[in-house]
Design an enzyme around this catalytic site. Structure first.
Site, short mmCIF file in Angstrom:
data_model
loop_
_atom_site.label_atom_id
_atom_site.label_comp_id
_atom_site.label_asym_id
_atom_site.label_seq_id
_atom_site.Cartn_x
_atom_site.Cartn_y
_atom_site.Cartn_z
N ASP A 407 -29.03 -14.25 84.78
CA ASP A 407 -29.08 -14.57 86.20
C ASP A 407 -27.80 -15.34 86.54
O ASP A 407 -27.09 -15.80 85.64
CB ASP A 407 -30.33 -15.41 86.48
N ASP A 607 -33.43 -18.99 85.14
CA ASP A 607 -34.00 -20.33 85.36
C ASP A 607 -35.03 -20.40 86.46
O ASP A 607 -35.66 -21.44 86.65
CB ASP A 607 -32.87 -21.33 85.69
#
Length: 719
Positions: A407, A607
């Site tokens: 990400d 996350d």
């Protein structure tokens, strides 16, 4: 496009709970229990917002504490003769001590270990031999032989004992039961914690919604909302369900879904997602997806399904058991028959003793410890280095990873917008106008305002009181500071108010927008003052980590919900192999599955809530310790400091640990390959040597000591 859930999937908040096996999804029942194929504890197929405590975990925890308390004195009594110079060791080998061991070990084996005997028997009946077959066989043999020695000592020839006494193995039986219980409790707790995180994720949606009906507004339970209902969402409130804005303007914090920390402007006709935060303006929305149809509910179901689909490390032990158990049983039977047919008198007694010696020396202690000891030490070593490893499978697979998907926000970047640059027009009063702009932004609820204020304070600005403050949704803010008229916002907002001198800022603004940065223009007394540049900066450690991962041979792909311009700029700076922008959580999940189908061993690092389905779908999920709980609970590995260099450490640790496990398995099998023939009496015809059950027990212990000693070497592994 959103994934379509199958119609037979249970609702995440209602309906009868079905329990299924993580390794064999076809095994399903309406109550907790054990899988008839592998013996693993069944777990709920659907995650609900509220669920009762796991009865299996509660039961095995009680058995662990009681069994452990009883097994400890048994172990101390058995080990006492091995303590050099201890004057009371003679007493520990006496009849009283032996009967105490018998009394204490009996409830440990018969009660605390009863579930394992049930699973072992079930495996024999079904023909699906597994880890519990080994446990039942080893423990049952050690305890059963010892019990017969205590109750009928005359059944054995005196030549098989020391000091006229036949050896007993109550401590082995009791300790094996406690160790297996400990492992089962740890596994159940890990799975229960995962369920808690998913239930917390479901609770991100508000419990009530403000329904607009017949010109009136009232709060109603979220469950009563239906498709087409008109809902009012005020500043600071969460969006209750997925829908579309019908009236009003606002800035939406969608970091839960996209991972992007910068707010998104929303107006009439724009889509909004349940669980995201409305930061500034009041909006009227129409509900489109409710209940299990919402994106939040779908994320929960994808994470839950992906976690169930991954086979645990016990699969290896079960495959070994499928060959090992029949081989040991056959060896014991052949030993007994051979001695009963060809051995010296008393033939049957010698046959029984040597058959038992075969079963004891083949007890799965070393085999059972080979993997978990290395895993336990490896996990501890990782924790020292800031790499928290959730399960053995993640540590096992990390050495095989060929592709890392990452990400952007919070993983490659810091995850928080920051004032990175201040550009001043014609060098006019830079420090003064920045302080004025920050003073006005201090009154704003917009998420970017905090970045401007913090950046100004860090540069030594002193904020003054603001008069006549005005916030325009989707435009900017205005106010008076020390008699000066201050405007901060988009360029169109300033132009509409007749601000001059903006042309000189357009070129630097365009250059920074192309680099994925967010811009705010400022004006003082009707004249352009400068440009505020806000961005989510790349972590200082990221370039070094990316370079190291490339050296290890990994391919790196960015999957982000951010816009393509920003994502491409970050990927170019970091020399990533591929980038995909504007990717929703479902698409991340699908993309990870596609990469796996292409033959890649995939790790995913992220996350946020939006990363959870992809983290669970990857062979190894890696969460930033600075991220959300659901991301960490969906991942097999958590990097405490949120530093991608931890992935490099995890790969090195995985390779060292798996090498150590292979060495341990070699030790375990070598001991069995040598020990079983010796226990069967292969030396007797030529040398007259018999391996008594007591010596077999010592050899069994030595194999375990070798495995443990080798595993402890991992504590010094260099990462």
């Amino acid at each position: 496009m959103l994934l379509k859930l199958s119609t037979d999937r249970p609702s995440p908040t209602a309906g009868q709970v079905r329990y299924t096996c993580p390794m064999h999804p076809e095994v399903q029942q309406d109550h907790p229990g054990a899988c008839p194929k592998c013996g693993m504890a069944l777990e709920p197929k659907a995650v609900s917002a509220t669920v009762a405590a796991n009865p299996e975990l509660r039961d095995l925890t009680r058995r662990l504490w009681i069994g452990g308390g009883l097994a400890l004195p048994v172990l101390l009594l058995a080990m006492a003769p091995m303590i050099p110079g201890w004057g009371h060791s003679a007493w520990s080998t006496g009849d009283t001590a032996r009967w105490i061991q018998f009394a204490l070990a009996t409830p440990v084996v018969g009660w605390a270990g009863w579930p394992f005997f049930q699973r072992g028997w079930q495996s024999l009946v079904s023909g699906q031999l597994n880890m519990f077959t080994l446990v039942a066989l080893g423990v049952g043999t050690a305890y059963g032989f010892s019990a017969v020695v205590m109750l009928a000592p005359g059944a054995f020839p005196g030549s098989v004992g020391m000091d006229g006494k036949v050896g007993i193995y109550f401590e082995s039986a009791a300790v094996i039961i406690v160790l297996v219980l400990f492992g089962q409790v740890l596994e159940l707790r890990a799975r229960d914690k995962t369920g808690s995180a998913l239930r917390a994720l479901l609770n991100l949606a508000p419990k009530t919604a403000r329904l607009v009906q017949d010109g009136a507004e009232r709060d109603v339970p979220l469950e009563s909302i239906q498709r087409g209902n008109q809902l009012r969402v005020r500043p600071g409130e969460k969006i209750p369900v997925d829908g579309i804005v019908r009236d009003g303007k606002t800035a939406m914090d969608e970091s839960m879904i996209t991972g992007e920390s910068l707010p998104v402007e929303k107006g009439a006709g724009d889509k909004v997602t349940g669980g995201t935060l409305n930061t500034t303006g009041s909006i009227l929305m129409e509900a489109e997806r409710v209940g299990e149809e919402t994106l939040l509910a779908r994320i929960v179901q994808m994470v839950s399904a992906a976690q169930r689909s991954r086979a645990p490390i016990q699969a290896l032990a079960d495959r070994v058991a499928g060959y090992f158990v029949p081989a040991v049983l056959l060896a014991a039977v052949v030993t007994f028959v051979g001695w009963a047919w060809l051995g010296p008198e008393p033939r049957y007694a010698h046959g029984l003793v040597n058959a038992v010696a075969v079963l004891i020396i083949a007890c799965p202690c070393a085999l059972g410890l080979a993997t978990p000891m290395s895993i336990m030490v490896g996990i501890g070593r990782g924790a020292q280095a800031g790499v928290l490893i959730r399960n053995a499978e993640a540590l096992e697979l990390m050495e095989k990873v060929t592709l890392l998907a990452v990400d952007k926000t919070g993983t490659l970047t810091e995850g928080k917008p920051r004032l990175t640059q201040v550009l001043t027009v014609n060098g006019a009063g830079g420090e003064e106008w920045l302080a004025d702009a920050a003073a006005v932004e201090h009154n704003s609820e917009h998420p970017l305002a905090a970045a401007v204020v913090q950046g100004a304070l860090a540069r030594g600005a002193k904020l003054q009181p603001v008069a006549d403050f005005l916030a325009v949704a989707g435009g900017g803010v205005a106010g008076k500071v020390g008699g000066r008229a201050v405007l901060v916002g988009k360029i169109a907002f300033l132009r509409d108010r007749g601000v001059s001198g903006l042309d000189g800022l357009e070129k630097p603004a365009a250059e920074r927008e192309a680099g994925g940065q967010t811009l705010m223009f400022a004006a003082i007394n009707g004249a352009a003052a400068g440009l505020l540049v806000v961005a989510d900066p790349i972590k200082d450690s990221t370039p070094e980590a990316i370079a190291a991962l490339h050296r290890l041979g990994l391919k790196l792909i960015m999957l982000t919900g951010d816009n393509e311009r920003t994502a491409t700029a970050v990927a170019k700076k970091l020399d990533l192999d591929q980038v995909e922008a504007g990717v929703e959580p479902q698409r991340k999940h699908e993309r990870i599955q596609q990469l796996r189908q292409q033959g890649q061993t995939v790790a995913m690092a992220g996350d946020g809530v939006n990363d959870a389905p992809a983290l669970a779908a990857a062979q190894v999920g890696i969460a930033m310790g600075t991220g959300t709980d659901v991301a960490m609970e969906s991942a097999g590995i958590t990097l405490v400091k949120g530093d991608l260099r931890g992935i490099v450490k995890a790969i090195i640790l995985s390779r060292a640990t798996m090498r150590n496990i292979r060495q341990n398995l070699f030790f375990a099998f070598i001991y069995n390959a040598i020990g079983i023939p010796l226990a069967a009496g292969v030396l007797y015809p030529h040398f007259g040597i018999l391996l008594s059950p007591m010596i077999a027990g010592a050899a069994m212990s030595l194999s375990s000591v070798s495995v443990i000693g080798n595993a402890l070497r991992l504590r010094g592994a260099k990462l």
